[in-house]
Motif scaffolding. Structure first.
Motif, PDB file in Angstrom:
ATOM      1  N   ASP A 405      -8.758   4.962  -5.030  1.00  0.00           N
ATOM      2  CA  ASP A 405      -7.897   4.002  -5.744  1.00  0.00           C
ATOM      3  C   ASP A 405      -7.148   3.103  -4.763  1.00  0.00           C
ATOM      4  O   ASP A 405      -6.961   1.902  -5.011  1.00  0.00           O
ATOM      5  N   VAL A 406      -6.708   3.694  -3.670  1.00  0.00           N
ATOM      6  CA  VAL A 406      -5.958   2.892  -2.695  1.00  0.00           C
ATOM      7  C   VAL A 406      -6.908   1.905  -1.991  1.00  0.00           C
ATOM      8  O   VAL A 406      -6.539   0.768  -1.695  1.00  0.00           O
ATOM      9  N   GLU A 407      -8.161   2.341  -1.787  1.00  0.00           N
ATOM     10  CA  GLU A 407      -9.155   1.396  -1.248  1.00  0.00           C
ATOM     11  C   GLU A 407      -9.357   0.238  -2.230  1.00  0.00           C
ATOM     12  O   GLU A 407      -9.472  -0.923  -1.824  1.00  0.00           O
ATOM     13  N   THR A 408      -9.378   0.560  -3.516  1.00  0.00           N
ATOM     14  CA  THR A 408      -9.523  -0.508  -4.519  1.00  0.00           C
ATOM     15  C   THR A 408      -8.341  -1.471  -4.437  1.00  0.00           C
ATOM     16  O   THR A 408      -8.519  -2.697  -4.465  1.00  0.00           O
ATOM     17  N   SER A 409      -7.149  -0.923  -4.310  1.00  0.00           N
ATOM     18  CA  SER A 409      -5.965  -1.803  -4.242  1.00  0.00           C
ATOM     19  C   SER A 409      -6.010  -2.663  -2.976  1.00  0.00           C
ATOM     20  O   SER A 409      -5.613  -3.831  -2.995  1.00  0.00           O
ATOM     21  N   PHE A 410      -6.501  -2.087  -1.883  1.00  0.00           N
ATOM     22  CA  PHE A 410      -6.664  -2.843  -0.627  1.00  0.00           C
ATOM     23  C   PHE A 410      -7.602  -4.038  -0.861  1.00  0.00           C
ATOM     24  O   PHE A 410      -7.298  -5.178  -0.481  1.00  0.00           O
ATOM     25  N   SER A 411      -8.707  -3.779  -1.548  1.00  0.00           N
ATOM     26  CA  SER A 411      -9.665  -4.862  -1.840  1.00  0.00           C
ATOM     27  C   SER A 411      -9.045  -5.906  -2.763  1.00  0.00           C
ATOM     28  O   SER A 411      -9.266  -7.101  -2.607  1.00  0.00           O
ATOM     29  N   VAL A 412      -8.247  -5.446  -3.733  1.00  0.00           N
ATOM     30  CA  VAL A 412      -7.632  -6.394  -4.673  1.00  0.00           C
ATOM     31  C   VAL A 412      -6.645  -7.300  -3.933  1.00  0.00           C
ATOM     32  O   VAL A 412      -6.609  -8.519  -4.157  1.00  0.00           O
ATOM     33  N   LEU A 413      -5.865  -6.722  -3.039  1.00  0.00           N
ATOM     34  CA  LEU A 413      -4.893  -7.550  -2.300  1.00  0.00           C
ATOM     35  C   LEU A 413      -5.617  -8.571  -1.422  1.00  0.00           C
ATOM     36  O   LEU A 413      -5.204  -9.745  -1.342  1.00  0.00           O
ATOM     37  N   LYS A 414      -6.699  -8.154  -0.774  1.00  0.00           N
ATOM     38  CA  LYS A 414      -7.481  -9.112   0.034  1.00  0.00           C
ATOM     39  C   LYS A 414      -8.030 -10.216  -0.860  1.00  0.00           C
ATOM     40  O   LYS A 414      -7.983 -11.403  -0.518  1.00  0.00           O
ATOM     41  N   GLU A 415      -8.550  -9.807  -2.012  1.00  0.00           N
ATOM     42  CA  GLU A 415      -9.131 -10.787  -2.945  1.00  0.00           C
ATOM     43  C   GLU A 415      -8.050 -11.749  -3.446  1.00  0.00           C
ATOM     44  O   GLU A 415      -8.280 -12.953  -3.544  1.00  0.00           O
TER      45      GLU A 415
END
Ligand code: GLV
Ligand code: MN
Ligand code: MN
Length: 424
Positions: A405-415
């Motif tokens: 989930d935290v990896e997903t949030s990392f990707s969302v912030l980059k996006e």
């Protein structure tokens, strides 16, 4: 859900490293508590954390400084030195016996995102600043987000006069000793015209995302809060000789008031909550009738109107109980934070970023917890990303997140940052 990580997870930017670092900051020299996490503003654990987070910021290609209000700021320059700035932040302090991720995960995810772009050699037409705020929790003094308010420009310094921590240390003294005199806090104020927006990633601290099997969600608004200190003064006396009919027992009065508070909040609309979390009793002796009591009161609701109606009912209960029990009462308003909507256009971008990363429409939700974003909304448009946490548990050592989930949030912030052109 997994909470411990191999140290090799520390080597490259991403969600796993942010989680590993949060865990590292959850104990040892980074905590003022024995065998528990407690990181009050400007305490030893807090300052040790600032030290290592500063190193992580520098490794991520940022220049690092403390502003005049103690906030830690890492700056990643944009394509030009006078570029406006996108702020990413959350808080470094923790509640007593708290969990590893409340606040800290948002700060460290900001660093991970910048580190990623630094490694890629990517610069933007705006600078990015990652901010670790000081006292979102009110972890030390009975007001919260003093350092955030200094940055956003809404701090009334005279309203802080005489505030003291549990050890009786006066706020002004603590700040002067730390090298950040309160008179200088005004220097932390940022110009709205320089700031493009503020984004904050935070664990949800509630059960919705887990119940719906979602890694992340987008916050549309943050609930209204009121915090009070209530002082009751009765008459202390001998527990063996003072007749029951003659007693003016401050603690018994507090107990009756607390039941009233619970009843009012319990009968209210969804989202209304009220909590007495701190209670002090004098003289606090087994064979003495309690003469004085101080307790905290925290009242929250999705709207200001519901919160204020509950507060008015609670005041009536305090008056009635105090009068009947012949106990003096004093009610001090410590904090008044109205409900804050997140910025609709930044929220749309965050929702788009979630959709692009997960392939699913973003789940939008309201935050019952307070956040630095509430205050930063006075300075700039704000958006928040929530990350699922186990069983919604927070303000507790069992706080837990999933690394994926935290990896997903990392990707969302980059996006989110990469979708910037359509927004800024
Ligand atoms: C902070 O976490 C608050 O909501 O009190
Ligand atoms: Mn928090
Ligand atoms: Mn918190």
């Amino acid at each position: 859900m997994v909470n411990r990580h191999p140290l090799e997870a520390m080597s490259s930017p991403g969600g796993a490293r942010a989680v590993a670092r949060c865990d590292r900051l959850g104990s040892g020299i980074f905590s003022d508590g024995e065998g528990l996490l407690f990181r009050p503003w400007l305490g030893k654990g807090y300052e040790a954390s600032i030290g290592i987070i500063s190193e992580w910021m520098a490794d991520a290609g940022m220049s690092v400084r403390r502003d005049a209000a103690t906030n830690l700021i890492g700056r990643y320059e944009g394509l030009t030195s006078d570029a406006p700035v996108l702020l990413i932040g959350s808080h470094i302090d923790s509640v007593r016996d708290g969990g590893n991720y409340d606040g800290m995960l948002g700060v460290l995810l900001g660093i991970e995102v910048v580190h990623h772009f630094y490694d890629q050699g990517v610069r933007f037409p705006f600078a990015i600043e990652v901010i670790g705020f000081g006292d979102e929790e009110g972890s030390r003094f009975p007001q919260t987000m003093i350092t955030t308010r200094a940055m956003a420009g809404g701090l009334n310094v005279s309203g802080l006069a005489g505030l003291s921590d549990r050890d009786g240390v006066i706020l002004e003294t603590a700040l002067a000793e730390a090298g950040f005199p309160i008179s200088g806090f005004v220097g932390a104020r940022r110009e709205a015209s320089d700031v493009l927006g503020y984004i904050e990633a935070h664990i949800e601290q509630g059960p919705v995302l887990e119940a719906e099997n979602l890694a992340v969600g987008v916050v549309t608004a943050i609930a209204a809060q009121l915090r009070y200190e209530v002082r009751l003064s009765g008459q202390a006396g001998h527990a063996g000789t003072m007749a029951m009919s003659l007693r003016r027992d401050a603690l018994a009065a507090a107990a009756e008031i607390m039941i009233g508070i619970e009843h009012i909040a319990g009968a209210g609309p969804e989202g209304l909550v009220a909590t007495v979390g701190l209670l002090q009793v004098w003289p606090g002796v087994v064979n003495v009738v309690p003469g004085d009591v101080v307790f905290s009161m925290d009242i929250r609701a999705g709207t200001n109107a519901v919160r204020d109606m509950a507060a008015a009912q609670i005041m009536t209960v305090i008056e009635d109980v105090s009068a009947r029990r012949r106990v003096g009462s004093e009610i001090i308003l410590r904090q008044d934070l109205p409900a804050v909507p997140c910025d609709p256009s930044l929220t749309d971008v965050m929702a788009q970023a979630v959709e692009n990363v997960t392939g699913e429409q973003a789940r939008c939700l309201v935050s019952g917890a307070g956040h630095d974003a509430m205050i930063m909304a006075q300075l700039a448009p704000v958006s928040m990303l929530f990350i699922r946490c186990r069983e919604g548990i927070s303000h507790h050592p069992a706080e837990s997140v999933r690394i994926d989930d935290v990896e997903t949030s990392f990707s969302v912030l980059k996006e989110f940052i990469q979708l910037r052109e359509g927004v800024f």
